[in-house]
Design a protein around this motif. Sequence first.
Motif, short mmCIF file in Angstrom:
data_model
loop_
_atom_site.label_atom_id
_atom_site.label_comp_id
_atom_site.label_asym_id
_atom_site.label_seq_id
_atom_site.Cartn_x
_atom_site.Cartn_y
_atom_site.Cartn_z
N ARG A 89 18.42 -5.37 -13.23
CA ARG A 89 17.58 -5.66 -13.33
C ARG A 89 17.60 -6.45 -11.13
NH1 ARG A 89 16.78 -8.55 -18.45
NH2 ARG A 89 15.97 -6.49 -19.63
N VAL A 90 15.96 -6.82 -10.86
CA VAL A 90 15.77 -7.17 -9.51
C VAL A 90 14.75 -7.27 -9.20
CG1 VAL A 90 15.30 -4.74 -8.44
CG2 VAL A 90 16.46 -6.16 -6.89
N MET A 91 14.34 -8.13 -8.37
CA MET A 91 13.41 -8.81 -7.70
C MET A 91 12.39 -8.54 -6.44
SD MET A 91 10.29 -10.31 -9.15
CE MET A 91 11.03 -10.70 -10.86
N LEU A 92 12.39 -7.56 -6.44
CA LEU A 92 11.11 -6.49 -5.17
C LEU A 92 10.27 -6.95 -4.25
CD1 LEU A 92 11.95 -3.31 -6.53
CD2 LEU A 92 13.67 -3.96 -5.00
N TYR A 93 10.33 -7.21 -3.02
CA TYR A 93 9.26 -8.25 -1.94
C TYR A 93 9.45 -6.91 -1.02
CZ TYR A 93 10.57 -12.15 -4.15
OH TYR A 93 10.74 -12.94 -5.14
N GLY A 94 7.57 -6.06 -1.19
CA GLY A 94 7.53 -5.28 -0.17
C GLY A 94 6.37 -5.80 0.66
N LEU A 95 6.39 -5.54 2.12
CA LEU A 95 5.36 -5.57 2.67
C LEU A 95 3.87 -4.39 2.87
CD1 LEU A 95 3.96 -8.23 4.49
CD2 LEU A 95 5.17 -7.13 6.18
N MET A 96 2.99 -4.54 2.77
CA MET A 96 2.03 -3.11 2.42
C MET A 96 1.14 -3.25 3.59
SD MET A 96 3.44 -1.15 0.32
CE MET A 96 4.72 -1.26 -0.76
N ARG A 97 0.77 -2.73 4.22
CA ARG A 97 -0.54 -2.95 5.11
C ARG A 97 -2.17 -2.40 4.30
NH1 ARG A 97 2.42 1.26 7.72
NH2 ARG A 97 0.40 2.95 7.20
N ARG A 98 -3.38 -3.27 4.79
CA ARG A 98 -3.80 -3.75 4.34
C ARG A 98 -5.25 -2.51 4.28
NH1 ARG A 98 -5.44 -8.13 2.12
NH2 ARG A 98 -3.39 -9.93 2.42
N LYS A 99 -6.00 -2.15 3.92
CA LYS A 99 -6.79 -0.57 4.27
C LYS A 99 -7.78 -1.17 5.32
CE LYS A 99 -8.09 0.12 -0.79
NZ LYS A 99 -8.97 0.46 -1.88
N GLU A 100 -8.33 -1.51 5.93
CA GLU A 100 -8.34 -1.65 6.93
C GLU A 100 -7.38 -1.24 8.46
OE1 GLU A 100 -7.58 -6.35 6.12
OE2 GLU A 100 -8.56 -4.96 4.90
N GLY A 101 -6.18 -1.41 7.73
CA GLY A 101 -5.48 -1.22 9.15
C GLY A 101 -4.68 0.39 8.98
N LEU A 102 -5.35 0.68 7.94
CA LEU A 102 -4.16 2.30 8.28
C LEU A 102 -5.21 3.38 8.87
CD1 LEU A 102 -4.21 2.03 3.83
CD2 LEU A 102 -2.54 2.39 6.46
N SER A 103 -6.43 3.37 9.44
CA SER A 103 -7.20 3.70 10.21
C SER A 103 -6.77 4.74 11.04
CB SER A 103 -8.71 3.25 10.94
OG SER A 103 -8.18 2.17 11.77
#
Length: 142
Positions: free
Chosen positions: A128-142
């Motif tokens: 088991r592991v607790m993962l943290y991830g930075l994900m781009r927001r929709k407005e930054g995906l253009s």
Amino acid sequence: MSRAFEDFSIGDVYELGSQKVTHEEIVQFARMYDPQPRHLDHEDLIASGWHVTAMFMRLYAEEVLLHAAAEVSPGVDELRWLRPVRPGDILTGRVTVVGVAASLSRPDCGILQQRGEFFDEQDRPVMRVMLYGLMRRKEGLS
């Protein structure tokens, strides 16, 4: 299309698929990264916990990260190896979103908290592991 931060919700579950553990892979990984006797030539050979974690990461990357607007990971918490993994074991992975939060340092991103789990063929947890991830927001995906 990549999943953006807003496409993840608390409670979402992602099945990662399965991986069979082989004697050869256990020994090869141990020779390269964790050369302890239990992982190399012991009559009751077991996989290194780091090997198990690497197998989990491969499945996680293929099923979640490569289909998401993933940036980087600020880290992991609570990595636990719960039972030995032996040659022939078939491990199945799953991640569950347990938290979503705005990034304080990156307004174009949010932070996902996910609980990662690896199970053996008897559905017993092996990692088991607790993962943290930075994900781009929709407005930054253009």
